[in-house]
Scaffold this active site. Sequence first.
Site, PDB file in Angstrom:
ATOM      1  N   HIS A  57       0.848  -1.191   0.000  1.00 55.67           N
ATOM      2  CA  HIS A  57       0.000   0.000   0.000  1.00 55.67           C
ATOM      3  C   HIS A  57       0.879   1.235   0.000  1.00 55.67           C
ATOM      4  O   HIS A  57       1.927   1.259   0.638  1.00 55.67           O
ATOM      5  CB  HIS A  57      -0.908   0.012   1.243  1.00 55.67           C
ATOM      6  CG  HIS A  57      -2.069   0.936   1.094  1.00 55.67           C
ATOM      7  ND1 HIS A  57      -1.976   2.284   1.340  1.00 55.67           N
ATOM      8  CD2 HIS A  57      -3.344   0.698   0.696  1.00 55.67           C
ATOM      9  CE1 HIS A  57      -3.151   2.832   1.103  1.00 55.67           C
ATOM     10  NE2 HIS A  57      -3.992   1.906   0.704  1.00 55.67           N
ATOM     11  N   ASP A  66      -8.085  -4.874  -0.479  1.00 51.95           N
ATOM     12  CA  ASP A  66      -8.563  -5.685  -1.597  1.00 51.95           C
ATOM     13  C   ASP A  66      -8.362  -7.176  -1.383  1.00 51.95           C
ATOM     14  O   ASP A  66      -9.093  -7.989  -1.931  1.00 51.95           O
ATOM     15  CB  ASP A  66      -7.836  -5.279  -2.889  1.00 51.95           C
ATOM     16  CG  ASP A  66      -8.297  -3.927  -3.363  1.00 51.95           C
ATOM     17  OD1 ASP A  66      -9.507  -3.756  -3.489  1.00 51.95           O
ATOM     18  OD2 ASP A  66      -7.448  -3.049  -3.579  1.00 51.95           O
TER      19      ASP A  66
END
Length: 411
Positions: free
Chosen positions: A294, A346
């Site tokens: 991320h 996700d």
Amino acid sequence: MTTPAHADTMEADTARLREMDARAAVIESTSRGSDGGQPTYEGLSGVVISASAICDVNGERGTLSYRGYDIGELACRATFEETAHLLWHGDLPSRQELDSLTARLTAERELNGAADLILSALPTHVEPMDALRTAVSSLTCNGTNGQDPGSMQEDQAICLVAKFPTIVARFYRRRHSLPPIAPRPDLSHAANFLYMVQGHEPTTLQAQTMDLAMLLMAEHGFNASTFAARVTAATLSDMYAAVTSAVGTLKGPLHGGANEQAMRMMLEIGEVANVAPYIDDALARKQRIMGFGHRVYRHSADPRAAYLRASLFDLCAESGDFHFYELATTIAEVVHAKKGLYPNVDFYAAPVLYLLGIPLELFVTVFAVSRVPGWTAHVMEQYANNKLIRPLSTYVGPENRVYCPIDDRGH
Ligand SMILES: CC(C)(COP(=O)(O)OP(=O)(O)OC[C@H]1O[C@@H](n2cnc3c(N)ncnc32)[C@H](O)[C@@H]1OP(=O)(O)O)[C@@H](O)C(=O)NCCC(=O)NCCS
């Protein structure tokens, strides 16, 4: 001849250029390594572009809050509808405000003629995200443009949030030659979405899980799609245009597209025993493992992942089949051990949506359906204190070239 008006304009331009130079110096110094070496221009990484009171994404601590409420507090106690009100207005709704919002969202679920017509005219090979982007841009036919103040902006935000699920479900069913399903006013936003896609009412756990997944994806600061929405809004374009920009940006595999890719990877891996060799091979080939890493949570876990992992456990417990829970947690352990990366939102969202019966082709659109409250909250915040967003680049191309007539170019 320089008229007084021209002189004013030139003065203003000079002042603006000076201001831009000063800002460029700030951005460039932010981009330089600590040794002051060559700028790296890492996609605005670490660059603060604006102040915002909507969401705090703290990569160091690995925390996330919407309007001051920790995401865990909201995940355990709030609904998606309450969260939309919170993001737009800064406070949780009263009972009366929530009832009013729910009624307005429910009343806006059906599509207008233009969106319906467009969806029925699109060829069925069109990707659902492309159909969504196209239909969303047609919602502007509903009324006036988005920079109007106050209740008009909220009306448009409600229209967008309400219609996204209907657009996605309508096009999905058309794509598969299934009859359209009208929205059910007695179902929550999340439950109605599942119902319109699948044609049957979800169980209580399924509806609650969908609501939670959507709440967790509703907002995340200046991510790429929100930034795109704010850049569009900052030109004083309308809210529908801003949200259309956001949908186009979310589509990419490095942003919203990762949940579908993560699920495809899980299906390809198949069994727990295959996890380590699969990941070894992918990393050796310098492949990105979708659903990991991320931009902001670099040294900590994405706080949203833990709640989705718990939801995955609950869904598996309801069916008595823990295959996807074991598979997903094993992949997370192996990727962390081998690459030091944590799963992002996700990764666990993928098997959760899969077990909820969402078709893979719709995964990215679910992210979009969930993120509309965040996008629209940012558009409203942008209008409230607007400044055109216009960064600079350093020119590194050739200079002082001379035009060559086409017949003399020799190629
Ligand atoms: C999200 C993402 C784009 C952030 O990228 P970023 O901040 O620009 O980080 P970088 O691309 O600079 O990556 C830094 C390092 O980590 C590695 N890395 C980052 N994410 C990785 C992943 N998912 N799989 C394998 N390696 C990864 C990069 O290869 C790079 O390694 P290197 O320094 O050895 O070359 C990136 O982690 C990614 O591509 N993840 C997969 C897609 C995804 O899940 N997106 C959803 C985000 S919510």
